[in-house]
Design an enzyme around this catalytic site. Structure first.
Site, mmCIF file in Angstrom:
data_model
loop_
_atom_site.group_PDB
_atom_site.id
_atom_site.type_symbol
_atom_site.label_atom_id
_atom_site.label_comp_id
_atom_site.label_asym_id
_atom_site.label_seq_id
_atom_site.Cartn_x
_atom_site.Cartn_y
_atom_site.Cartn_z
ATOM 1 N N GLU A 12 0.801 -1.218 0.000
ATOM 2 C CA GLU A 12 0.000 0.000 0.000
ATOM 3 C C GLU A 12 0.839 1.276 0.000
ATOM 4 O O GLU A 12 0.354 2.329 -0.355
ATOM 5 C CB GLU A 12 -0.948 -0.004 1.207
ATOM 6 C CG GLU A 12 -1.984 -1.106 1.160
ATOM 7 C CD GLU A 12 -2.812 -1.214 2.421
ATOM 8 O OE1 GLU A 12 -3.714 -2.058 2.435
ATOM 9 O OE2 GLU A 12 -2.568 -0.471 3.384
ATOM 10 N N MET A 173 -9.865 -2.747 8.844
ATOM 11 C CA MET A 173 -9.327 -3.131 10.141
ATOM 12 C C MET A 173 -8.457 -2.082 10.836
ATOM 13 O O MET A 173 -7.880 -2.375 11.881
ATOM 14 C CB MET A 173 -8.531 -4.435 10.004
ATOM 15 C CG MET A 173 -9.375 -5.599 9.499
ATOM 16 S SD MET A 173 -8.448 -7.151 9.285
ATOM 17 C CE MET A 173 -8.066 -7.570 10.979
ATOM 18 N N ASP A 197 -12.802 -6.458 -2.067
ATOM 19 C CA ASP A 197 -13.697 -7.615 -2.013
ATOM 20 C C ASP A 197 -15.126 -7.138 -1.759
ATOM 21 O O ASP A 197 -15.369 -6.185 -1.042
ATOM 22 C CB ASP A 197 -13.266 -8.605 -0.933
ATOM 23 C CG ASP A 197 -13.100 -7.963 0.446
ATOM 24 O OD1 ASP A 197 -12.110 -7.229 0.624
ATOM 25 O OD2 ASP A 197 -13.957 -8.189 1.295
#
Length: 232
Positions: A12, A173, A197
């Protein structure tokens, strides 16, 4: 101006690191903080690790050790709305912790004891610039609450529970714990999550996580390049 950028996984922030000049690395609590410049903006980038505790440690260090003026949390998330498919973007207007629950003693689900809030507001001004950047790159996005917890949300039952209690458009998260740290330190923050997702859950994640993460950082690089003028 100094901007902090926090990701949960190495992929990332790798692209951001390569875009920086005059870089140096400092390590605190096992987290490597890459400091550098992008045009007229100082940047501190770090991979915090997965989960709320790692994210909070990273954010607090970034604020106290490096004195960042604002924090962007980037990465991937699971969609909680039909409006967002894989590789679309969830842009938070506020964040919450879906696994914070003291309701057995009479509190609302998600209440953060001590500050007595469920939702922590993201910076409107930061979001305004980020929306401009998303539109310029023709990225489809939605604005709404993003919910965080120390769980990978794959079941439809759990997704529906989070939607019902928090009206969240995405689940991940780290973002809300970073927001919690920024809020108590009075540092503006923003959470940007590319959808990795949706209905496919873990299967989608394995396929699309890297593409989604790269999309996030492309938008953030555009944001940083325009930040000095926009926030002047």
């Amino acid at each position: 101006m100094k901007i902090g950028v926090i990701g949960a996984m190495q992929m990332e922030v790798d692209e951001l690191k390569m875009a920086l000049s005059e870089t140096k690395v400092e390590t605190y609590s096992g987290v490597h903080f890459v400091c550098g410049k992008m045009e007229d903006v100082e940047v501190v980038a770090a991979v915090c690790g997965i989960g709320k505790v790692f994210a909070a440690v990273c954010a607090q260090t970034m604020i106290l050790k490096f004195g960042v003026d604002m924090v962007i949390n980037i990465g991937v998330a699971g969609s909680l709305t039909k409006e967002l498919g894989v590789l679309d973007v969830a842009l938070a207007d506020k964040v919450c912790q879906h696994d914070m629950d003291t309701s057995p003693i009479g509190d609302p689900v998600g209440l953060l004891s001590g500050i007595n809030m469920i939702y922590l507001p993201c910076s409107d001004k930061m979001r305004g610039l980020m929306e401009e950047c998303l539109k310029e790159q023709n990225v489809h996005y939605a604005v709404g609450p993003v919910a965080s917890g120390d769980q990978f949300i794959a079941s439809e039952e759990k997704k529906e529970w989070i939607r019902r209690h928090f009206e969240a458009i995405a689940a991940e998260m780290e973002g809300a714990s970073i927001g919690h740290v920024c809020y108590i330190n009075q540092v503006p923050f923003l959470v940007l999550r590319s959808i990795s997702d949706s209905d496919g859950g873990a299967m989608d994640y394995q396929t699309f996580a890297e593409k989604a993460a790269l999309q996030s950082i492309e938008v953030v690089i555009r944001f940083i390049k325009r930040a000095a003028e926009y926030f002047a």
